[in-house]
Design an enzyme around this catalytic site. Structure first.
Site, PDB file in Angstrom:
ATOM      1  CB  CYS A 147      -0.862   0.011   1.252  1.00 23.33           C
ATOM      2  SG  CYS A 147      -1.768  -1.508   1.516  1.00 23.33           S
TER       3      CYS A 147
ATOM      4  NE  ARG B 242       4.107   1.888  -1.582  1.00 17.46           N
ATOM      5  CZ  ARG B 242       5.196   1.116  -1.426  1.00 17.46           C
ATOM      6  NH1 ARG B 242       6.214   1.259  -2.235  1.00 17.46           N
ATOM      7  NH2 ARG B 242       5.259   0.206  -0.483  1.00 17.46           N
TER       8      ARG B 242
ATOM      9  CD1 TRP C 155      -1.493  -5.515  -3.080  1.00 20.68           C
ATOM     10  CD2 TRP C 155      -2.473  -4.500  -4.807  1.00 20.68           C
ATOM     11  NE1 TRP C 155      -1.588  -6.430  -4.101  1.00 20.68           N
ATOM     12  CE2 TRP C 155      -2.188  -5.834  -5.165  1.00 20.68           C
ATOM     13  CE3 TRP C 155      -3.074  -3.652  -5.733  1.00 20.68           C
ATOM     14  CZ2 TRP C 155      -2.508  -6.350  -6.420  1.00 20.68           C
ATOM     15  CZ3 TRP C 155      -3.397  -4.166  -6.978  1.00 20.68           C
ATOM     16  CH2 TRP C 155      -3.114  -5.489  -7.310  1.00 20.68           C
TER      17      TRP C 155
ATOM     18  CG  ASN D 136       3.041  -0.888   2.777  1.00 19.91           C
ATOM     19  OD1 ASN D 136       2.446  -1.846   2.302  1.00 19.91           O
ATOM     20  ND2 ASN D 136       4.271  -0.556   2.434  1.00 19.91           N
ATOM     21  N   GLY D 137       1.859  -3.319   4.879  1.00 20.73           N
ATOM     22  CA  GLY D 137       2.545  -4.542   5.304  1.00 20.73           C
ATOM     23  C   GLY D 137       1.533  -5.603   5.705  1.00 20.73           C
TER      24      GLY D 137
ATOM     25  CD  GLU E  89       6.729 -16.721 -17.667  1.00 19.96           C
ATOM     26  OE1 GLU E  89       6.794 -15.514 -17.391  1.00 19.96           O
ATOM     27  OE2 GLU E  89       5.757 -17.229 -18.282  1.00 19.96           O
TER      28      GLU E  89
ATOM     29  CE  LYS F 277       6.937 -12.336 -18.477  1.00 19.92           C
ATOM     30  NZ  LYS F 277       6.066 -13.396 -18.577  1.00 19.92           N
TER      31      LYS F 277
ATOM     32  CD  GLU G 170       4.723 -11.221 -21.907  1.00 26.01           C
ATOM     33  OE1 GLU G 170       3.631 -10.629 -21.910  1.00 26.01           O
ATOM     34  OE2 GLU G 170       5.025 -12.081 -21.061  1.00 26.01           O
TER      35      GLU G 170
ATOM     36  CG  HIS H 288      10.981 -36.633 -31.411  1.00 22.93           C
ATOM     37  ND1 HIS H 288      11.136 -37.932 -31.823  1.00 22.93           N
ATOM     38  CD2 HIS H 288      11.404 -36.593 -30.122  1.00 22.93           C
ATOM     39  CE1 HIS H 288      11.612 -38.662 -30.824  1.00 22.93           C
ATOM     40  NE2 HIS H 288      11.788 -37.881 -29.785  1.00 22.93           N
TER      41      HIS H 288
ATOM     42  CE  LYS I  43       0.258  -7.327 -14.855  1.00 26.65           C
ATOM     43  NZ  LYS I  43       1.463  -8.120 -15.077  1.00 26.65           N
TER      44      LYS I  43
END
Ligand code: AGP
Length: 609
Positions: A2, A27, A74, A100-101, A482, A486, A489, A505, A604
């Site tokens: 946050c 944040r 958040w 925050n935490g 993955e 990356k 994209e 193959h 996103k």
């Protein structure tokens, strides 16, 4: 993650607080609030949603007062709502706190406070702090804060004000960032520098376990026991945009560097560190009945699907349970066969991806039980699943997912290990050994990030490769998938991933002198197989980069270049081996003059089919 702010000075606090919060919305932006102390006492205003909703709410009010605190949220505990927004107050409303935490022992403290007659208003962990402050307050706010800190465990940056102490704001830091802005006749607190740059460039950086008491004309510092601490200001010459990225050039680079903390936050509250090292998933309501499943089905999209592929290997390895993993857009239309004893693990950073939600609803309709792994509290996935395990990665701004991926892996491993332990596949000693390895990962991830220049140099020599293949076996194959995504994209390089044994193959036909092959080699039992695969591609002219352990010399003769990662248990390497691949993609994109944060054609969160 946050954003908290505070102001004490001669100006009206409200516009300063709102302005400062605007600079911290990256944040967290699911709800916001302020508390301002004026002649009539403490006035608290909170609103669900982006800051503009709070602004609309207070636009009709005249809020007088030159001291206050604010918060943009958040969520980690309790869905975004007006009542769960910060600031939280004690019963009388005279003490307000922004946080925050994560308070890891909040459930125990809440039960104790309820046992003492406190009625909670919110579902947050933070509210326990407001009530504990009340319990400890005997007229001296600093002493009340010090006594309260002795009770709470976890990570916290706090801003505290009290109606009976109108001349001071108290700020505290432990494992969450907090800076103090030193102005002329005014002082400020903030989770990050962007919030205060408009008012001052003289900043005190609080260290862990330090307390600041802000007055209009000075700031006093103390350690957690109240012993005075001397501190100096630092002059900050960043512009606001750079500051929002924490001094990093792009959000993606910043978020890659946030992985060690995100992994720590996602792991710490789920590990019991008493006599035996065990996993505690009670907070999400996970009990032994879940481990009685006959099959695990994992479904998701994009990077989250890759976390599912790692999950398949992890569950079969640690819990010996059959696993099906499928991309959600296929799953929802292939008329899948459901088994009443299935459990579904649905993975999504945003919790809003259309195909993933549709797959979840199908499974739910078929009677399956759903565990969601998501990064957004209150998201649709979180609200509709039976159990929710949050990746505490904080907001992920860059389109290319990095810290959400590695924390999804941490969640997948924790559930797989718990399954293995509850099904008697893992002995308590084996479980403890695996947990110890998990606890080392954040620092090991940091070590890789500290050596990023090596990958930057490699990228500057290879960013123009037209064909880049990633290959590996088992967990390394999942990370090859993955890594290829990356690179695709954000650098628009045609890149593919292969199960290394599949190469001969067909795909090997694509290999020539213009090909770069990145071989991920961390599965010790298959080193010889990987070594011959690398020899096969090199024989066709490819350049081969090997990613393997820092003390492993198996590939010294075969590889053209080697990037070394710290040694961990083979099944856990995905959380480390992906990082050099994230960095490679990032530096290739930068070398090509592209914006890694906003790649073309991508969003996103994909909320349409
Ligand atoms: C990953 O970098 C991409 N942004 C994309 O593949 C993403 O993983 C996918 O759209 C799934 O998103 P979710 O995790 O929010 O469901």
């Amino acid at each position: 993650m946050c954003g908290i702010v505070g102001y004490i000075g001669d100006k009206e606090a409200t516009p300063v607080l709102i302005n400062a919060l605007k600079k911290l919305e990256y944040r967290g932006y699911d709800s916001a609030g302020i508390a301002v102390l004026g002649k009539e006492g403490l006035a608290v205003y909170k609103a669900k949603g982006a800051l503009k909703f709070l602004e609309a709410k207070i636009s009709k009010e005249i809020i007088k007062g030159s001291m206050g605190i604010g918060h943009t949220r958040w969520a980690t505990h309790g869905e975004p709502s007006d009542v769960n927004s910060h600031p939280h107050t004690n019963v009388s409303g005279k003490i307000a706190v922004v946080h925050n935490g994560i308070i890891e022992n909040y459930a125990k403290l809440k039960a104790w406070l309820e046992g003492n007659g406190i009625v909670f208003r919110s579902q947050t962990d933070t509210e326990v702090i407001a009530h504990l402050l009340d319990f400890n307050y005997k007229g001296n706010l600093l002493e009340a804060v010090i006594a309260t800190l002795k009770k709470i465990e976890g990570s916290y940056a706090l801003g505290v004000i009290c109606e009976d102490n109108p001349d001071q704001i108290i700020a505290v830091r432990k494992d969450s960032p907090l800076v103090i802005g030193s102005g002329v006749g005014e002082n400020l607190i903030a989770s990050d520098v962007p919030a205060i740059l408009e008012y001052t460039r003289e900043v005190y950086y609080l260290n862990d376990h330090e307390i600041a008491v802000l007055y209009r004309d000075r700031v006093d510092f103390f350690d957690a026991d109240g012993t005075p601490v001397a501190k100096k200001t630092v002059h900050v010459d960043w512009d606001v945009a750079a500051a929002e990225k924490g001094g990093y050039e792009h959000f993606m680079l910043k978020e890659m560097h946030e992985q060690p903390k995100a992994l720590t936050d996602t792991l710490r509250a789920r590990i019991k560190t008493d006599s035996k090292r065990t996993i505690n998933l009670e907070e999400i309501g996970f009990d032994a009945s879940w481990a009685k499943a006959e099959r695990v089905v994992i479904t998701a999209c994009g990077t989250a699907w890759h976390a599912g592929v790692v999950g398949k290997y992890a569950f079969e390895h640690f819990a010996r349970i059959p696993v099906d993993v499928d991309v959600a857009s296929e799953f929802r239309y292939r008329n899948p066969v459901f088994n009443p004893k299935d459990i579904f693990i649905i993975i999504s950073q945003s919790g809003e991806t259309a195909d993933t939600l549709a797959a979840m609803r199908m499974a739910k309709k078929a009677g399956a039980r759903i565990i969601a792994i998501t990064n957004v509290v209150g998201s649709t996935l979180a609200r509709e699943a039976d159990l929710v395990m949050y990746t505490w990665a904080g907001p992920e701004i860059a389109v290319a997912s990095t810290k959400a991926f590695t924390t999804q892996l941490m969640c997948v491993y924790l559930i797989a290990l718990q399954f293995g332990s509850l099904r008697g596949v893992l002995s308590p000693a084996e479980l403890a050994k695996n947990i110890e390895a998990l606890e080392k990962l954040p620092a090991q991830a940091q070590a890789i990030l500290d050596g990023k220049e090596e990958i930057q140099r490699f990228a500057s020599r290879n960013f123009n490769k037209s064909k880049v293949f990633f290959m590996g076996r088992l967990f390394d194959y999942a990370i090859s998938l993955e890594s290829a995504l990356k690179l695709k994209e954000i650098s628009y390089t045609h890149s593919e991933a292969f199960a290394a044994g599949e190469l001969k193959h067909g795909p090997i036909a694509l290999v020539d002198t213009s090909t770069l092959v990145v071989a991920i080699c961390t599965q010790t039992a298959l080193f010889d197989k990987m070594d011959s695969n690398i020899k096969e591609v090199k024989a066709r002219g490819a350049t081969a980069l090997v990613i393997t352990y820092d003390d492993e010399h198996y590939f010294d003769k075969t590889a053209d270049e080697i990037f070394r990662i710290p040694r961990t248990l083979d099944p856990f390497t995905p959380m480390l081996s992906v990082i050099p691949c994230q960095l490679f993609a990032y530096y290739c994109a930068v070398q090509r003059g592209l914006d890694p944060d906003k790649p073309r054609n991508l969003a996103k969160s994909v909320t349409v089919e």
